[in-house]
Design a protein around this motif. Structure first.
Motif, mmCIF file in Angstrom:
data_model
loop_
_atom_site.group_PDB
_atom_site.id
_atom_site.type_symbol
_atom_site.label_atom_id
_atom_site.label_comp_id
_atom_site.label_asym_id
_atom_site.label_seq_id
_atom_site.Cartn_x
_atom_site.Cartn_y
_atom_site.Cartn_z
ATOM 1 N N PHE A 1 0.632 -1.272 -0.135
ATOM 2 C CA PHE A 1 -0.123 0.158 0.194
ATOM 3 C C PHE A 1 0.934 1.292 -0.013
ATOM 4 O O PHE A 1 0.575 2.138 -0.494
ATOM 5 C CB PHE A 1 -0.963 0.022 1.085
ATOM 6 N N LEU A 2 2.072 1.361 0.818
ATOM 7 C CA LEU A 2 2.932 2.417 0.852
ATOM 8 C C LEU A 2 3.841 2.629 -0.286
ATOM 9 O O LEU A 2 4.649 3.419 -0.037
ATOM 10 C CB LEU A 2 3.499 2.457 2.195
ATOM 11 N N GLU A 3 3.898 1.627 -1.157
ATOM 12 C CA GLU A 3 4.819 1.478 -2.147
ATOM 13 C C GLU A 3 5.213 2.808 -2.767
ATOM 14 O O GLU A 3 4.112 3.263 -3.340
ATOM 15 C CB GLU A 3 4.879 0.327 -3.100
ATOM 16 N N GLY A 4 6.583 3.197 -2.878
ATOM 17 C CA GLY A 4 6.583 4.762 -3.512
ATOM 18 C C GLY A 4 6.552 5.886 -2.859
ATOM 19 O O GLY A 4 6.511 7.088 -3.298
ATOM 20 N N ALA A 5 6.009 5.701 -1.712
ATOM 21 C CA ALA A 5 5.328 6.802 -0.900
ATOM 22 C C ALA A 5 6.165 7.535 -0.336
ATOM 23 O O ALA A 5 6.014 8.585 0.426
ATOM 24 C CB ALA A 5 4.231 6.545 -0.242
ATOM 25 N N GLY A 6 7.608 6.790 0.012
ATOM 26 C CA GLY A 6 8.719 7.311 0.788
ATOM 27 C C GLY A 6 8.211 7.070 2.612
ATOM 28 O O GLY A 6 8.702 7.758 3.348
ATOM 29 N N GLN A 7 7.220 6.430 2.931
ATOM 30 C CA GLN A 7 6.794 6.277 4.200
ATOM 31 C C GLN A 7 7.760 5.189 5.080
ATOM 32 O O GLN A 7 7.978 3.805 4.401
ATOM 33 C CB GLN A 7 5.448 5.965 4.039
ATOM 34 N N HIS A 8 8.310 5.256 6.100
ATOM 35 C CA HIS A 8 8.968 4.365 6.829
ATOM 36 C C HIS A 8 7.913 3.267 7.499
ATOM 37 O O HIS A 8 6.816 3.564 7.647
ATOM 38 C CB HIS A 8 9.612 4.978 8.154
ATOM 39 N N LEU A 9 8.486 2.046 7.177
ATOM 40 C CA LEU A 9 7.381 0.991 7.789
ATOM 41 C C LEU A 9 8.122 0.201 8.859
ATOM 42 O O LEU A 9 9.271 -0.215 8.518
ATOM 43 C CB LEU A 9 7.118 0.067 6.547
ATOM 44 N N ALA A 10 7.556 0.258 9.882
ATOM 45 C CA ALA A 10 8.227 -0.574 11.050
ATOM 46 C C ALA A 10 7.508 -1.814 11.233
ATOM 47 O O ALA A 10 6.092 -1.973 11.185
ATOM 48 C CB ALA A 10 8.374 0.418 12.184
ATOM 49 N N ALA A 11 8.275 -2.717 11.547
ATOM 50 C CA ALA A 11 7.601 -4.225 12.260
ATOM 51 C C ALA A 11 7.970 -4.507 13.704
ATOM 52 O O ALA A 11 9.035 -4.068 13.890
ATOM 53 C CB ALA A 11 7.906 -5.371 11.285
ATOM 54 N N VAL A 12 7.035 -5.030 14.639
ATOM 55 C CA VAL A 12 7.580 -5.527 15.949
ATOM 56 C C VAL A 12 8.017 -6.910 15.682
ATOM 57 O O VAL A 12 7.685 -7.659 15.104
ATOM 58 C CB VAL A 12 6.265 -5.174 16.836
ATOM 59 N N VAL A 13 9.120 -7.223 16.466
ATOM 60 C CA VAL A 13 9.687 -8.492 16.693
ATOM 61 C C VAL A 13 9.799 -8.796 17.872
ATOM 62 O O VAL A 13 9.873 -8.156 19.161
ATOM 63 C CB VAL A 13 11.301 -8.532 16.192
ATOM 64 N N GLY A 14 9.425 -10.330 18.425
ATOM 65 C CA GLY A 14 9.501 -10.857 19.922
ATOM 66 C C GLY A 14 8.262 -10.054 20.419
ATOM 67 O O GLY A 14 8.535 -9.970 21.690
ATOM 68 N N PHE A 15 7.339 -9.809 19.732
ATOM 69 C CA PHE A 15 6.165 -8.851 20.323
ATOM 70 C C PHE A 15 5.177 -9.625 20.996
ATOM 71 O O PHE A 15 4.491 -10.866 20.191
ATOM 72 C CB PHE A 15 5.799 -8.051 19.387
ATOM 73 N N PRO A 16 4.500 -9.463 22.391
ATOM 74 C CA PRO A 16 4.880 -8.107 23.025
ATOM 75 C C PRO A 16 5.612 -8.706 24.188
ATOM 76 O O PRO A 16 5.975 -7.825 25.030
ATOM 77 C CB PRO A 16 3.550 -7.559 23.593
ATOM 78 N N LEU A 17 6.032 -10.030 24.352
ATOM 79 C CA LEU A 17 6.673 -10.372 25.788
ATOM 80 C C LEU A 17 8.078 -10.558 25.648
ATOM 81 O O LEU A 17 9.066 -10.577 26.773
ATOM 82 C CB LEU A 17 5.996 -11.767 25.959
ATOM 83 N N GLY A 18 8.751 -10.477 24.396
ATOM 84 C CA GLY A 18 10.139 -10.503 24.496
ATOM 85 C C GLY A 18 10.822 -11.876 24.691
ATOM 86 O O GLY A 18 12.195 -11.961 24.977
ATOM 87 N N ALA A 19 10.251 -12.787 25.157
ATOM 88 C CA ALA A 19 10.760 -14.004 25.430
ATOM 89 C C ALA A 19 10.969 -15.061 24.551
ATOM 90 O O ALA A 19 11.476 -16.300 24.742
ATOM 91 C CB ALA A 19 9.612 -14.604 26.548
ATOM 92 N N THR A 20 10.903 -14.809 23.133
ATOM 93 C CA THR A 20 11.250 -15.470 21.771
ATOM 94 C C THR A 20 12.786 -15.950 22.207
ATOM 95 O O THR A 20 13.675 -15.187 22.610
ATOM 96 C CB THR A 20 10.690 -15.192 20.709
ATOM 97 N N CYS A 21 13.011 -16.972 21.557
ATOM 98 C CA CYS A 21 14.566 -17.339 21.365
ATOM 99 C C CYS A 21 15.327 -16.410 20.594
ATOM 100 O O CYS A 21 14.757 -16.076 19.495
ATOM 101 C CB CYS A 21 14.692 -18.738 20.859
ATOM 102 N N PRO A 22 16.461 -15.965 20.766
ATOM 103 C CA PRO A 22 17.361 -15.231 19.854
ATOM 104 C C PRO A 22 17.365 -15.528 18.363
ATOM 105 O O PRO A 22 16.998 -14.615 17.620
ATOM 106 C CB PRO A 22 18.888 -15.056 20.230
ATOM 107 N N ASP A 23 17.379 -16.732 18.208
ATOM 108 C CA ASP A 23 17.489 -17.323 16.571
ATOM 109 C C ASP A 23 16.142 -17.090 16.152
ATOM 110 O O ASP A 23 16.258 -16.700 14.862
ATOM 111 C CB ASP A 23 17.806 -18.703 16.591
ATOM 112 N N VAL A 24 15.177 -17.129 16.720
ATOM 113 C CA VAL A 24 13.673 -16.970 16.356
ATOM 114 C C VAL A 24 13.595 -15.491 15.942
ATOM 115 O O VAL A 24 13.074 -15.016 15.014
ATOM 116 C CB VAL A 24 12.796 -17.424 17.182
#
Length: 229
Positions: free
Chosen positions: A56-79
């Motif tokens: 949807f944002l393609e070509g608009a120059g908008q930054h797109l952020a994704a969350v990782v290990g969300f929301p608990l943070g307890a996922t294994c580092p490799d994951v």
């Protein structure tokens, strides 16, 4: 910190966010449309929604952020590292990663440092924000995590997921800014719902505001500051 005096200067501070677990594709598209309409700095979504947001944002120059290990943070580092690479491959340019809070409480600083280094490598130069989830941390833990993020070459420290027992506080943002100085960005997130909230956090040292209420805040800004963007 100098405060923005018009809506146009305020809008880029915002990561326009939708992280509800049941958010639909149509809601993600609405989020992106609003981000473009209001000229927000970035859009922030779950990893499984990066592809549709990027399209949807393609070509608009908008930054797109994704969350990782969300929301608990307890996922294994490799994951977490795999998730980070997958989000970037799908079109994200920024990653908001939750620290392993259990390791913080155990004092396993070596493991935390190794995870931060692993994710810095996995991100391959992309913007990284470390979510501290400050509501669960002591003052000393907050300081140490900020120092570790800086030492591992991360770009931002961030207060909260919005899913913990508390959100951003002015005291935490002030402490985080004092700790990292001008070397890292500070993102205030969680419970920011009004123009006065946003301006207070910027005044305390925040350079990003994570909020789902960005539209109403910008509408309030236009009423109080004028109609400019």
């Amino acid at each position: 910190m100098e405060l923005p005096t018009d809506p146009g200067a305020l809008a880029p501070y915002f990561d326009h966010t939708l992280l509800k677990p049941a958010a639909t594709e149509a809601e993600i598209e609405t989020l992106c449309r609003e981000a473009l309409d209001y000229n927000f700095g970035a859009v922030c979504v779950h990893g499984s929604r990066v592809e549709v947001a990027a399209s949807f944002l393609e070509g608009a120059g908008q930054h797109l952020a994704a969350v990782v290990g969300f929301p608990l943070g307890a996922t294994c580092p490799d994951v977490k590292a795999y998730e980070a690479r997958a989000c970037l491959a799908a079109g994200a340019s920024e990653l908001d990663v939750v620290v392993n809070l259990g390791w913080v409480k155990d004092g396993q600083w070596g493991r935390i440092g190794a995870e931060l280094d692993l994710l810095r490598e996995a991100a391959d130069g992309s913007c990284l924000k470390l979510i501290l989830e400050t509501c669960y941390l002591t003052r000393e833990e907050k300081i140490r995590l900020c120092q570790m993020a800086q030492g591992s070459g991360w770009d931002y420290v961030k207060t909260s997921t919005g899913f913990g027992s508390g959100g951003a506080t002015l005291a935490d943002v002030t402490l985080m800014r004092e700790t990292v100085g001008g070397h890292l960005g500070v993102k205030a997130s969680g419970g920011i719902r009004s123009l006065d909230d946003a301006l207070a956090f910027i005044g305390a040292g925040a350079t990003r505001i994570g909020a789902s209420a960005g539209v109403s805040i910008l509408q309030e800004a236009r009423q109080r500051m004028g109609q400019g963007r």
